[in-house]
Scaffold this active site. Structure first.
Site, PDB file in Angstrom:
ATOM      1  N   GLU A 165       0.822  -1.233   0.000  1.00  0.00           N
ATOM      2  CA  GLU A 165       0.000   0.000   0.000  1.00  0.00           C
ATOM      3  C   GLU A 165       0.853   1.279   0.000  1.00  0.00           C
ATOM      4  OE1 GLU A 165      -1.892  -3.051   0.216  1.00  0.00           O
ATOM      5  OE2 GLU A 165      -3.465  -1.558   0.125  1.00  0.00           O
ATOM      6  N   TYR A 167       3.510   1.901   1.883  1.00  0.00           N
ATOM      7  CA  TYR A 167       4.149   2.238   3.155  1.00  0.00           C
ATOM      8  C   TYR A 167       5.666   2.008   3.080  1.00  0.00           C
ATOM      9  CZ  TYR A 167      -0.457   2.760   5.314  1.00  0.00           C
ATOM     10  OH  TYR A 167      -1.715   3.204   5.640  1.00  0.00           O
ATOM     11  N   ARG A 215       2.776  -8.813   3.831  1.00  0.00           N
ATOM     12  CA  ARG A 215       1.797  -8.253   2.888  1.00  0.00           C
ATOM     13  C   ARG A 215       2.551  -7.591   1.750  1.00  0.00           C
ATOM     14  NH1 ARG A 215      -3.353  -4.857   4.115  1.00  0.00           N
ATOM     15  NH2 ARG A 215      -4.316  -4.876   2.072  1.00  0.00           N
ATOM     16  N   HIS A 253      -1.571   3.926  -1.527  1.00  0.00           N
ATOM     17  CA  HIS A 253      -2.625   4.856  -1.119  1.00  0.00           C
ATOM     18  C   HIS A 253      -2.704   6.070  -2.038  1.00  0.00           C
ATOM     19  CE1 HIS A 253      -4.030   2.631   2.192  1.00  0.00           C
ATOM     20  NE2 HIS A 253      -3.013   2.834   2.991  1.00  0.00           N
ATOM     21  N   ALA A 255      -2.434   5.973  -5.235  1.00  0.00           N
ATOM     22  CA  ALA A 255      -2.914   5.574  -6.568  1.00  0.00           C
ATOM     23  C   ALA A 255      -4.226   6.291  -6.870  1.00  0.00           C
ATOM     24  CB  ALA A 255      -3.116   4.067  -6.616  1.00  0.00           C
ATOM     25  N   ALA A 311     -11.855  -7.481   5.300  1.00  0.00           N
ATOM     26  CA  ALA A 311     -11.682  -6.596   6.448  1.00  0.00           C
ATOM     27  C   ALA A 311     -13.026  -5.962   6.800  1.00  0.00           C
ATOM     28  CB  ALA A 311     -10.616  -5.559   6.142  1.00  0.00           C
ATOM     29  N   GLN A 340     -18.236   4.911   4.334  1.00  0.00           N
ATOM     30  CA  GLN A 340     -18.746   6.095   5.023  1.00  0.00           C
ATOM     31  C   GLN A 340     -18.495   6.120   6.529  1.00  0.00           C
ATOM     32  OE1 GLN A 340     -22.525   6.287   2.296  1.00  0.00           O
ATOM     33  NE2 GLN A 340     -22.678   7.884   3.809  1.00  0.00           N
TER      34      GLN A 340
HETATM   35  P1  NAP Z   1     -27.815  17.349  -0.554  1.00  0.00           P
HETATM   36  O1  NAP Z   1     -26.589  16.587  -0.481  1.00  0.00           O
HETATM   37  O2  NAP Z   1     -28.243  18.193   0.581  1.00  0.00           O
HETATM   38  O3  NAP Z   1     -27.709  18.251  -1.873  1.00  0.00           O
HETATM   39  C1  NAP Z   1     -28.713  19.120  -2.275  1.00  0.00           C
HETATM   40  C2  NAP Z   1     -28.241  19.903  -3.483  1.00  0.00           C
HETATM   41  O4  NAP Z   1     -29.275  20.749  -3.882  1.00  0.00           O
HETATM   42  C3  NAP Z   1     -27.029  20.755  -3.219  1.00  0.00           C
HETATM   43  O5  NAP Z   1     -26.165  20.629  -4.324  1.00  0.00           O
HETATM   44  C4  NAP Z   1     -27.587  22.154  -3.100  1.00  0.00           C
HETATM   45  O6  NAP Z   1     -26.615  23.000  -3.669  1.00  0.00           O
HETATM   46  C5  NAP Z   1     -28.850  22.103  -3.911  1.00  0.00           C
HETATM   47  N1  NAP Z   1     -29.932  22.905  -3.371  1.00  0.00           N
HETATM   48  C6  NAP Z   1     -30.305  23.066  -2.073  1.00  0.00           C
HETATM   49  N2  NAP Z   1     -31.359  23.870  -1.980  1.00  0.00           N
HETATM   50  C7  NAP Z   1     -31.682  24.249  -3.218  1.00  0.00           C
HETATM   51  C8  NAP Z   1     -32.676  25.091  -3.754  1.00  0.00           C
HETATM   52  N3  NAP Z   1     -33.578  25.699  -2.986  1.00  0.00           N
HETATM   53  N4  NAP Z   1     -32.697  25.273  -5.088  1.00  0.00           N
HETATM   54  C9  NAP Z   1     -31.804  24.657  -5.888  1.00  0.00           C
HETATM   55  N5  NAP Z   1     -30.826  23.858  -5.434  1.00  0.00           N
HETATM   56  C10 NAP Z   1     -30.769  23.644  -4.107  1.00  0.00           C
HETATM   57  O7  NAP Z   1     -29.056  16.435  -0.851  1.00  0.00           O
HETATM   58  P2  NAP Z   1     -29.215  15.204  -1.831  1.00  0.00           P
HETATM   59  O8  NAP Z   1     -28.315  15.281  -2.995  1.00  0.00           O
HETATM   60  O9  NAP Z   1     -30.670  15.155  -2.067  1.00  0.00           O
HETATM   61  O10 NAP Z   1     -28.781  14.000  -0.975  1.00  0.00           O
HETATM   62  C11 NAP Z   1     -29.471  13.692   0.206  1.00  0.00           C
HETATM   63  C12 NAP Z   1     -28.543  13.026   1.139  1.00  0.00           C
HETATM   64  O11 NAP Z   1     -28.315  11.704   0.758  1.00  0.00           O
HETATM   65  C13 NAP Z   1     -27.221  13.753   1.156  1.00  0.00           C
HETATM   66  O12 NAP Z   1     -26.850  14.073   2.465  1.00  0.00           O
HETATM   67  C14 NAP Z   1     -26.291  12.823   0.582  1.00  0.00           C
HETATM   68  O13 NAP Z   1     -25.048  12.845   1.252  1.00  0.00           O
HETATM   69  C15 NAP Z   1     -26.960  11.464   0.737  1.00  0.00           C
HETATM   70  N6  NAP Z   1     -26.525  10.708  -0.387  1.00  0.00           N
HETATM   71  C16 NAP Z   1     -25.267  10.305  -0.331  1.00  0.00           C
HETATM   72  C17 NAP Z   1     -24.752   9.677  -1.382  1.00  0.00           C
HETATM   73  C18 NAP Z   1     -23.349   9.241  -1.317  1.00  0.00           C
HETATM   74  O14 NAP Z   1     -22.748   9.001  -2.298  1.00  0.00           O
HETATM   75  N7  NAP Z   1     -22.747   9.156  -0.159  1.00  0.00           N
HETATM   76  C19 NAP Z   1     -25.491   9.457  -2.502  1.00  0.00           C
HETATM   77  C20 NAP Z   1     -26.807   9.888  -2.546  1.00  0.00           C
HETATM   78  C21 NAP Z   1     -27.308  10.549  -1.461  1.00  0.00           C
HETATM   79  P3  NAP Z   1     -26.707  24.590  -3.679  1.00  0.00           P
HETATM   80  O15 NAP Z   1     -27.436  24.959  -2.426  1.00  0.00           O
HETATM   81  O16 NAP Z   1     -25.298  25.048  -3.751  1.00  0.00           O
HETATM   82  O17 NAP Z   1     -27.456  24.908  -4.924  1.00  0.00           O
HETATM   83 FE1  SF4 Z   2     -18.545  -1.656   4.744  1.00  0.00          FE
HETATM   84 FE2  SF4 Z   2     -19.604   0.801   4.597  1.00  0.00          FE
HETATM   85 FE3  SF4 Z   2     -19.594  -0.614   6.874  1.00  0.00          FE
HETATM   86 FE4  SF4 Z   2     -17.338   0.405   5.932  1.00  0.00          FE
HETATM   87  S1  SF4 Z   2     -19.101   1.566   6.611  1.00  0.00           S
HETATM   88  S2  SF4 Z   2     -17.627  -1.619   6.755  1.00  0.00           S
HETATM   89  S3  SF4 Z   2     -17.623   0.109   3.772  1.00  0.00           S
HETATM   90  S4  SF4 Z   2     -20.682  -1.102   4.997  1.00  0.00           S
END
Ligand code: NAP
Ligand code: SF4
Length: 672
Positions: A165, A167, A215, A253, A255, A311, A340
C-alpha cells in the site's frame, strides 16, 4: 457437504492449524488509540466468536516516527505488552487467533518526523520525509524486530509485516521513492534488501512456531511501480527469509485508481494474486472487494489463492463465518463498501464504525439489553429497518408500517445507480433479517394514528420528500424529479441539466451518463480505469490511461454554491465520483442562479449581481435540490397526544444519509 467447502476447509501451517480460509484483514479503527483495552479486546473477541480463522490487528507502529500519525498505537514498552495481552487473552478464550500488524508508514506518516528511503514527498501528505542514513535504516529494522518480539510476548499468534500500500517497506522497493545509490537502492536486488532483511530478522527473533505474514504489493497502480518479475522475485525471497504466509496488497494509497470502493467490481483483483500461485510454496491470501461467502468460495475454487482476506465485512457482521457455516448466508449483514463509517471516519480522525452495523467498534458502549416492550415503527427505510432489527434483538414485539409495497425506502433508488449495486444485497438482507426476526410488516397502506395506539413505543421514520426549489417554469414537461429518473419511469433526453450537486445529483449524473455499469463487467472496469496486467505494464498502469465508454448523454451538473462540486461527498470516495463524471464529460458548473426554465432549457446567471445570463440548452432538467422531512404523521400524533420518537430523514433531512439514519435508529432503540 458444506456449501462452502473451500472457504471452510482448515489450513495446516505445520505448527498450528487455521480452522478455515478466512482472514480478517487489518483495519485501523482508532480504538487502540482510546487506550481502552477492554473495548479493543471486545472488538476482536466478538469477531473471534464469529468464527474467523485468524485476525490481523490494525497497524501497530514499531517506533514513533513510523506511526501513521503522532500518537498512533504501537508496542513500545512493557506496559504496552500488558495492554495487548488483555486483547490476545480474550481472543484466545473466544477460540480465535490473532496476529499483530507491524506498520511503518514511512513517508505516509502524517508527521514532520517521518522518514523514508529518500526525501521524496508523498502527494497525499504535506510532510517531506527525512532520508535515512545507514544507522537510521538499521534502527528501523531493529525496531520492527523488537515489535515482533514484543508481539510474541504479548500473546499474539503471529505478526503481519506490512510491505504494501505504499508504506515504508514498499517505498524502498520502487525507484519512484527510492533514489539511493548505496546498498539499499539502485538495482532491484538492493531495493528489496530491506523487506527481506526485516522478515529474516523477525523470523530469527520469534522462532519457527510463530506466524509471519508478509503483505506484498502485487500491483502498485502507480506509474513506475514494480514489474511482475520483481513481484515474483520478492515473493520468493520473502519465503526464503522465513515468512509462512503471503498476503496481497493492491495499490498504493496515492494511486488514483479505486481499489476497494463500492464501484470496484467484486473480487476485482483476485486475478493478480492468482498469477503468483505456484511461484512459492507458502499459502497466499487474496483480498479486495470480497464480501460474501459465495464470492470467497468462488475465488478459492478458481485457484486464485489459498485463503481470502476480508476486512470491512467483519465490521458489517462479526459473525460472517459462523453464519456461512450455519447455512445462514442470507442473514449476514453485508458490507456495501461505502467507506462512510469506516475509512471516512479514520481519515477524519474519528473512531471507525460501520454504516450497516453501528455496534462495530462500539461493542462495549452500544448494548441491546432484553426488553418486553411493544414498538410500532412507521417507515421501512434504513432508519425504520435498523430500529426494527435492534428492537427485535432486544426481544421487543415489533410492527413496521410502510405505504410502499416493498421495504428499503430510498435504498431502492440507490441500488439503481451504476456502481451502487451492493444496495441490492443490502435490501435483500433486510428482507431476510426482518422475516427471521419475526417482525410484523404492514406494507402498501398509510399508517394512521389509530394504527399506532396501544404500542409502548412509537417510532416515526417516514423519511423525506424532495425540496421544492421554486424555479420559474419548473412545472414544464421537460422537468423531472430524481425519483422519476431513478425509478426508471421517465423518458430522459440526450441533453440534460441537473439542478443540485449533492449525493443524489452525482448519483443521477452517473446513472444518466452510463449505459451499462462497469461494476458489473470486470474487463470493462479495468479498461475504464486504465488497469493493466503487471506482467505487461509496470505497476499495472496502462500507458494509454483510463479508457471509459463514451457517455450516453451530454450532462451539466449545477449548484448555487461557488465551491468545488462534490465537496461534501465521502472523504475517501468523493474523488472517485468526481473522476468518474469527468471521464464521462459531465460539465460541472457552480455559482449559478436559476433564472427560469422554458422549452429551450435552463436559464442561469452568475454571482450576486446575476451577471452573464446563459442558456443551458437541454432537453431535460432533473431536480436534485435536496430534501425536506416528511413529518405529517408525527405532527398528527403530537396533536392527539401520542408520544413518538422521530428519526432519520423525518427528523433532519439536511445531510441525511443512511449512516446517520441507521445509527440514530439503533441508538434510539438501545435507549428505550
Ligand atoms: P444534498 O446533499 O443536501 O444536496 C442538495 C443539493 O441541492 C445541493 O447541491 C444544493 O446545492 C442544492 N440545493 C439546495 N437547496 C436548493 C434550492 N432551494 N434550489 C436549488 N438547489 C438547491 O441532498 P441530496 O443530494 O438530495 O442528498 C441527500 C442526502 O443523501 C445527502 O446528504 C447525501 O449525502 C446522501 N446521499 C449520499 C450519497 C453518497 O454518495 N454518499 C449518494 C446519494 C445521497 P446549492 O445549495 O449550492 O445549490
Ligand atoms: Fe462496509 Fe460501509 Fe460498513 Fe465500511 S461503513 S464496513 S464500507 S458497509
Amino acid at each position: 457437504m458444506s456449501t462452502y467447502p473451500h472457504l471452510l476447509a482448515p489450513l495446516d501451517l505445520g505448527f498450528t492449524t487455521l480452522k478455515n480460509r478466512v482472514l480478517m484483514g487489518s483495519m485501523h479503527t482508532g480504538i487502540e488509540e482510546t487506550r481502552d483495552w477492554n473495548r479493543v479486546a471486545e472488538f476482536y473477541a466478538e469477531r473471534a466468536r464469529g468464527g474467523v480463522a485468524l485476525m490481523v490487528t490494525g497497524g501497530m507502529a514499531p517506533n514513533p516516527e513510523g506511526g501513521v500519525f503522532p500518537g498512533a498505537a504501537g508496542l513500545f514498552s512493557d506496559q504496552d505488552i500488558a495492554n495487548h495481552k488483555v486483547v490476545t487473552d480474550r481472543v484466545h478464550d473466544a477460540g480465535g487467533k490473532i496476529a499483530m500488524q507491524i506498520l511503518h508508514a514511512g513517508r505516509y506518516a502524517y508527521s514532520k518526523d517521518c522518514v523514508a528511503p529518500s526525501a521524496v514527498k508523498s502527494p497525499i501528505s504535506p510532510f517531506p520525509p527525512r532520508e535515512l542514513d545507514e544507522d537510521g535504516i538499521e534502527q528501523q529494522i531493529s525496531d520492527m524486530v523488537t515489535a515482533a518480539e514484543r508481539a510474541k510476548e504479548a500473546g499474539y499468534d503471529g505478526v503481519e509485516v506490512m510491505g504494501s500500500e505504499g508504506y515504508f517497506l514498499n517505498q524502498f522497493l520502487v525507484a519512484h521513492t527510492n533514489k539511493r545509490d548505496d546498498r539499499w537502492g539502485g538495482s532491484y536486488e538492493n531495493r528489496m534488501r530491506l523487506p527481506i532483511e526485516v522478515v529474516r530478522r523477525v523470523r530469527e527473533a520469534v522462532g519457527p512456531d510463530f506466524i509471519v505474514i508478509y503483505r506484498l504489493s502485487m500491483i502498485d497502480l502507480i506509474p513506475n511501480g514494480s514489474t511482475w518479475e520483481e513481484v515474483v522475485m520478492l515473493a520468493k525471497a520473502i519465503e526464503a527469509a522465513g515468512a509462512n504466509i503471503l498476503n496481497t496488497g493492491i495499490g498504493w494509497h496515492e494511486a488514483r485508481i479505486p481499489t476497494i470502493a463500492t464501484s470496484v467490481p467484486r473480487r476485482a483483483f483476485t486475478w493478480v494474486t492468482k498469477k503468483l500461485m505456484g511461484e512459492v510454496n507458502i499459502p497466499i491470501i487474496t483480498s479486495n472487494r470480497i464480501n460474501t461467502p459465495q464470492v470467497g468460495e468462488d475465488v478459492l475454487a478458481d485457484g486464485c489463492a489459498d485463503m481470502v482476506s476480508m476486512a470491512r465485512p467483519f465490521l458489517a457482521d462479526p459473525h460472517f463465518v459462523a453464519k456461512a457455516e450455519a447455512g445462514d448466508a442470507a442473514l449476514i449483514t453485508p458490507c456495501i463498501a461505502c467507506n462512510q463509517a469506516c475509512l471516512d471516519h479514520t481519515f477524519s480522525m474519528k473512531i471507525a464504525s460501520c454504516l450497516v452495523n453501528p455496534m462495530a467498534a462500539h461493542e462495549t458502549e452500544l448494548v441491546l439489553s432484553p426488553s418486553t416492550k411493544t414498538v410500532g415503527i412507521v417507515g421501512a427505510g434504513p432508519a425504520g429497518l435498523s430500529s426494527a432489527l435492534a428492537a427485535a434483538e432486544r426481544g421487543m414485539d415489533v410492527t413496521v408500517f410502510d405505504r410502499a409495497d416493498e421495504i428499503g425506502g430510498q435504498l431502492n433508488m440507490a441500488k439503481q445507480v451504476p456502481g451502487k449495486e451492493e444496495f441490492w444485497g443490502l435490501v435483500d438482507y433486510y428482507r431476510a433479517a426482518v422475516a427471521q426476526a419475526g417482525i410484523t410488516l404492514t406494507l402498501g397502506a398509510d399508517a394512521t394514528a389509530d394504527d399506532l395506539k396501544g404500542f409502548d413505543e412509537v417510532i416515526i421514520a417516514t423519511g423525506v420528500a424532495p425540496r421544492d426549489p421554486q424555479i420559474a417554469g419548473q412545472d414544464g414537461a421537460n422537468v423531472l424529479s430524481y425519483i422519476d429518473v431513478l425509478r426508471g419511469k421517465a423518458k430522459v433526453g440526450k441533453r440534460v441539466a441537473i439542478i443540485g450537486a449533492g449525493g443524489i445529483g452525482f448519483d443521477v449524473a452517473e446513472y444518466l451518463a452510463t449505459e451499462d455499469s462497469p461494476t458489473e463487467n470486470l474487463e470493462e472496469w479495468l479498461e475504464e480505469w486504465g488497469v493493466g496486467d503487471p506482467s505487461e505494464t509496470r505497476g499495472g498502469v496502462r500507458p494509454e490511461g483510463p479508457q471509459p465508454d463514451a457517455p450516453v448523454r451530454d450532462i451539466t451538473l449545477l449548484q448555487r454554491k461557488a465551491t468545488k462540486l462534490g465537496k461534501g461527498l465521502g472523504k475517501t470516495t468523493g474523488w472517485i465520483h468526481r473522476a468518474t463524471l469527468k471521464m464521462k464529460g459531465v460539465q460541472m458548473v457552480g455559482g449559478v442562479n436559476y433564472e427560469r426554465i422554458d422549452a429551450e432549457g435552463l436559464h442561469v446567471s452568475f454571482g450576486e449581481a446575476r451577471e452573464n445570463p446563459t442558456l443551458i440548452a437541454v432537453d431535460t432538467i432533473v431536480m436534485c435540490a435536496g430534501q425536506v422531512p416528511q413529518r405529517t404523521l408525527a405532527d398528527e400524533l403530537d396533536a392527539i397526544g401520542i408520544a413518538c420518537h422521530v428519526i432519520g430523514g423525518a427528523d433532519v433531512a439536511a445531510e441525511l444519509d443512511a449512516k446517520r439514519a441507521i445509527d440514530q435508529g439503533t441508538r434510539l432503540v438501545a435507549s428505550l
